[in-house]
Design an enzyme around this catalytic site. Sequence first.
Site, mmCIF file in Angstrom:
data_model
loop_
_atom_site.group_PDB
_atom_site.id
_atom_site.type_symbol
_atom_site.label_atom_id
_atom_site.label_comp_id
_atom_site.label_asym_id
_atom_site.label_seq_id
_atom_site.Cartn_x
_atom_site.Cartn_y
_atom_site.Cartn_z
ATOM 1 C CD GLU A 1 -6.172 0.544 -10.928
ATOM 2 O OE1 GLU A 1 -6.927 0.436 -10.060
ATOM 3 O OE2 GLU A 1 -5.011 1.690 -11.337
ATOM 4 C CG ASN B 1 -8.077 6.491 -8.271
ATOM 5 O OD1 ASN B 1 -8.604 6.340 -7.590
ATOM 6 N ND2 ASN B 1 -7.365 6.833 -8.871
ATOM 7 C CG HIS C 1 -2.336 4.011 -10.113
ATOM 8 N ND1 HIS C 1 -3.735 4.018 -9.664
ATOM 9 C CD2 HIS C 1 -2.057 5.264 -8.682
ATOM 10 C CE1 HIS C 1 -3.946 4.268 -8.944
ATOM 11 N NE2 HIS C 1 -3.294 5.751 -7.836
ATOM 12 C CB SER D 1 -4.233 9.558 -9.470
ATOM 13 O OG SER D 1 -3.146 9.495 -8.418
#
Length: 383
Positions: free
Chosen positions: A156, A195, A144, A123
């Site tokens: 991602e 994130n 990701h 993450s």
Amino acid sequence: MNVDDVKRIAIIGAGDMGHGIAACFLQSGFTVTLRDIEQKFIDRGVAGIRSSFERFISKGKMTQEEYNAAFSGLITEVDLNKAAKDADFIIEAIPEDLKLKQNLFSELDKYAPGHAILATNTSNISITEIASATQRPDKVIGYHFFNPAVLMKLVEVIKGQKTSDESIKIGYDLAKKIKKLPVIVKKDSPGFIYNRVNESTSVLLSKILEEGHPTPEEFDAAFKSLMAMAPFELIDYVGIDILVHGMMYFAQAVSKEYMPSEELLTYVKSGNLGKKTGKGFYDWSHGRPVIDTSKATKEYDINHLIALQVNEATKLLAENVCDDPKEIDIAMANGGGSPFGPFALAQSIGYPVLVNKLEELYNKFKLEIFKPTAIMKEGNIKV
Ligand SMILES: NC(=O)c1ccc[n+]([C@@H]2O[C@H](COP(=O)([O-])OP(=O)(O)OC[C@H]3O[C@@H](n4cnc5c(N)ncnc54)[C@H](O)[C@@H]3O)[C@@H](O)[C@H]2O)c1
């Protein structure tokens, strides 16, 4: 190698993410070896795949023949060497811990064929640091997925410092082959796109707890009608420990300002982690909490939250993590529940309104994270 040479996938870790990612590849006709450290964890992952597919069948999105065909591609394996030795593309989905991931990558490097790409579903952790445990950093990529992987479209695809363009292209094309929406992250940077853009909101929530007002319910009440889950409620749902873990990583990798407040840490120390323990900011013991919207705070509104996201998104442009604001919008709209990305929202609301909101937050909390960037003040990004 190109994407058509990728026939066999290995997924290492059969937990929430690993089994979901495995399901995506099985649905697209790949041979998938699912590996975990014990058979019982593999069995749990296989049960998860079965239950996702059964839900698809009940909704008419999958036929029994497709279900059978998908399952015929699944191999389960506890032995890492056997799981890796024939794989063309390996995806790691084990717990978020650098040392653990480095140990695994160093073993995978020994067992996997020389042409195999090693991808990590981390993450936040640096792809470059994970890749440094191997002799093939050019073939290590960030990959990701979002939770639940069977439903969320975004992937991602992240370039570490030594990742080759060829590896990124294969990862990108492969994600398209399984009908996902890949976005390339050009520079290895904590939290990548999704994130990172959301992390400053976590800092605001942590600071609000420190101040003691508004309460989580008063805060959430102001957003309840605008979102599927209000901010504190969402953290309870995901797990307060997960939030704290992410903030700690950012505090060490980016700036001390991300350090969770003592008030937030208290929840973790007392074992009140949210839905999974029955109690967090809310009581979940009788199901989803009821938030009384009549208690809504007047101190914060949706533009505060949008301003924080847009501000972080402009930092990604300035740092060359991604050079196309449209790509950032695609990532933000597809990794979460909002139909619009931050730049589209900023364009419709107006940058000066958002700059005012950031200045308000900066004056209140004196954190550099909240300070409007130069791009924000110029306010002329169009998507
Ligand atoms: N859960 C999410 O919402 C989410 C979203 C995106 C990315 N991620 C990332 O994905 C990764 C996995 O997260 P998760 O939520 O699936 O965790 P999880 O705890 O549900 O699953 C991890 C699995 O890995 C297994 N495992 C541990 N060491 C192993 C090893 N050496 N070899 C094989 N298996 C091993 C565990 O037994 C467990 O089954 C983490 O890096 C996390 O940050 C999680």
